[in-house]
Design a protein around this motif. Structure first.
Motif, PDB file in Angstrom:
ATOM      1  N   SER A  28       1.362  14.963   7.585  1.00  0.00           N
ATOM      2  CA  SER A  28       1.710  14.362   6.295  1.00  0.00           C
ATOM      3  C   SER A  28       0.499  14.132   5.401  1.00  0.00           C
ATOM      4  N   VAL A  29      -0.709  14.112   5.986  1.00  0.00           N
ATOM      5  CA  VAL A  29      -1.906  13.840   5.179  1.00  0.00           C
ATOM      6  C   VAL A  29      -2.888  15.002   5.174  1.00  0.00           C
ATOM      7  N   LEU A  32      -3.639  16.475   1.713  1.00  0.00           N
ATOM      8  CA  LEU A  32      -3.859  15.587   0.569  1.00  0.00           C
ATOM      9  C   LEU A  32      -5.245  15.816  -0.041  1.00  0.00           C
ATOM     10  N   ARG A 431      -9.010  11.874   9.071  1.00  0.00           N
ATOM     11  CA  ARG A 431      -7.542  11.880   9.029  1.00  0.00           C
ATOM     12  C   ARG A 431      -6.954  12.038  10.432  1.00  0.00           C
ATOM     13  N   GLU A 454       3.322   5.979   5.741  1.00  0.00           N
ATOM     14  CA  GLU A 454       2.880   5.393   4.474  1.00  0.00           C
ATOM     15  C   GLU A 454       1.431   4.922   4.562  1.00  0.00           C
ATOM     16  N   THR A 457      -1.148   7.813   4.384  1.00  0.00           N
ATOM     17  CA  THR A 457      -1.390   8.241   3.008  1.00  0.00           C
ATOM     18  C   THR A 457      -2.287   7.257   2.277  1.00  0.00           C
ATOM     19  N   THR A 460      -5.872   7.594   3.277  1.00  0.00           N
ATOM     20  CA  THR A 460      -6.466   8.859   2.855  1.00  0.00           C
ATOM     21  C   THR A 460      -6.781   8.895   1.369  1.00  0.00           C
TER      22      THR A 460
END
Length: 472
Positions: A28-29, A32, A431, A454, A457, A460
């Motif tokens: 999910s990260v 980013l 990360r 959450e 994120t 990060t």
């Protein structure tokens, strides 16, 4: 010949159940943007946007993590291409430097440098064999071929790395012409300066009087008095703000912030101009300057970064021959509780003040720094850097600080690097560490998965954006 293969689960927890959750969080990260708010890449590299010269000067010569490890095993900085201040002879053949680096590749086993270098070689340059004496020339040639292509020029790499913002570190004496050139160009990358006044606040430093004269010249302010000196620093801070600066940076041996009476500070300043300052007065002056820098940050909104606890240039002979950042910095113990107390009592609840505090003394995490960050709204924890920016140390940081300060009294990851091509590898490592730590909370029943996602994120991108936002 060993293949160079990256394990996609590297750094993630070994336990299968926890690793499965960590994979989900990391995914999910992983893509980013990179918010790089503390580093030492030369802005001129991006202003000029010229091709990097060769693999040695991109990956070896500017990276003191790499050179100090090789020096510890008997290499000479001259043989690694590090230039001497006196213009004396050093190795000028980049291929020879690269061969020495590849011959020393086993020295980096188990180090974060190995992780970063492997990822740079594999992901950025497509190298698929491990460095060794036998592969050195082939790897050198492959990277050289890459560097000749437009997609490997600095700005193109900046964009491909996904860098949202890059903060450089700059002298108060700088005109910031390179930042002006970047801003005036058609390129859309965001590069901001950081105000680093160390050379001007350590009054016993060789060359300090010369730099004070230069400060008067660039600021247009008379620095013959202590009050004039402070006014000149304010002027330079304003200059940095106009060029997009978001923060200041302070590397002191001590965390002391006790303010002197202005008359005493003026006396020490005058003695320093006359070349008669002693070490005790110099230390006291450095402490009062940290306090004054905090005062100025509360006025102009620049976020204050403090990273004490390092004896700079432990080998004075190497420093004298090769200059700053080459004399081998060594950690020392720091008392943050008493040292930061004057500053935090004065500005720790000031709405215009923000201070990010770093350490390389792990014993202070749970005993001092987390409790301080857990109560003063203006203070944020800086993540492990310089000696501690490694997977195990980062994990220990989370374990030592989260229960007291939580996640949201932190400032996100900073890479603190001069090695431009290593920026994505360093952020990726952070990360992965955070994903593994959060996964442990999930599988331990301490945090729901949606909150872990959450939080990942926020660690990060959200927290560094907020922490380094100008307060004014």
């Amino acid at each position: 010949m060993r293949p160079l293969v990256l394990d996609d689960d590297r750094i993630l927890p070994a336990d299968p159940a926890t690793r499965a959750v960590a994979r989900q969080i990391y995914a999910s990260v992983r893509g980013l943007p990179i918010v790089s708010m503390h580093g030492h890449v030369d802005a001129g590299v991006l202003a000029r946007d010229e091709p990097f010269s060769d693999p040695a000067h991109l990956l070896v010569v500017p990276d003191h993590y790499v050179t100090r490890m090789l020096v510890s095993q008997g290499a000479r900085l001259e043989d690694l291409g590090v230039p001497r201040l006196d213009g004396g002879p050093v190795e000028t053949d980049p291929r020879a430097v690269w061969r020495r680096f590849c011959a020393g590749w086993p020295l980096f086993r188990g180090t974060p440098s190995r992780l970063w270098l492997e990822q740079e070689l594999h992901d950025v340059f497509g190298v698929r064999v491990a460095p060794s004496p036998e592969t050195a020339d082939d790897i050198f040639d492959a990277i050289t071929d890459c560097l000749a292509r437009p997609e490997f020029r600095p700005r193109a790499l900046f964009d491909s790395f996904g860098i949202e913002v890059l903060a450089t570190t700059d002298s108060p004496l700088s005109s910031l012409a390179d930042h002006e050139a970047i801003a005036a160009s058609s390129w859309g990358g965001t590069v901001v300066p950081t105000f680093r006044p160390d050379a001007l606040v350590h009054v016993a430093r060789t060359g300090w009087q010369r730099d004070v004269e230069a400060l008067a010249e660039v600021s247009g302010v008379d620095t013959s008095t202590y009050s004039g000196f402070l006014d000149a620093l304010r002027q330079r801070r304003e200059h940095f703000v106009r060029h997009g600066a978001l923060s200041t940076d302070h590397g002191h041996e001590s965390a002391g912030t006790t303010p002197l009476d202005p008359a005493d500070a003026g006396r020490i300043y005058a003695a320093a101009l006359a070349g008669r300052v002693d070490e005790s007065d110099a230390r006291a002056f450095a402490g009062t300057m940290l306090f004054e820098m905090a005062r100025m940050s509360s006025e102009d909104g620049l976020v204050m970064q403090v990273h004490p606890g390092v004896l700079r240039d432990h080998d004075s002979a190497v420093h004298d021959l090769f200059g700053p950042d080459q004399g081998f910095d060594i950690p020392v113990g720091v008392d943050f509780v008493h040292g930061l107390r004057p500053m935090l009592e004065a500005f720790g609840r000031h709405p215009g003040f923000r201070c990010v505090v770093f350490t390389i003394d792990e014993t202070t995490y749970s005993r001092e720094l987390a409790p301080l960050a857990g109560v003063y709204p203006a203070m944020r924890l800086g993540v492990p850097w310089w000696f501690l920016d490694s997977p195990l140390a980062m994990r220990r940081f989370r374990e030592a600080t989260t229960e007291t300060a939580g996640f949201y009294n932190g400032a996100g990851f900073v890479d603190d690097t001069r090695a431009f091509a290593s920026i994505p590898a360093r952020h990726d490592m952070a990360r992965r560490v955070d994903s593994g730590f959060l996964a442990g909370l999930v599988t331990g029943g301490l945090l729901p998965l949606d909150e872990a996602l959450e939080t990942a994120t926020d660690l990060t991108v959200t927290l560094p954006r907020l922490a380094y936002r100008r307060r004014g």
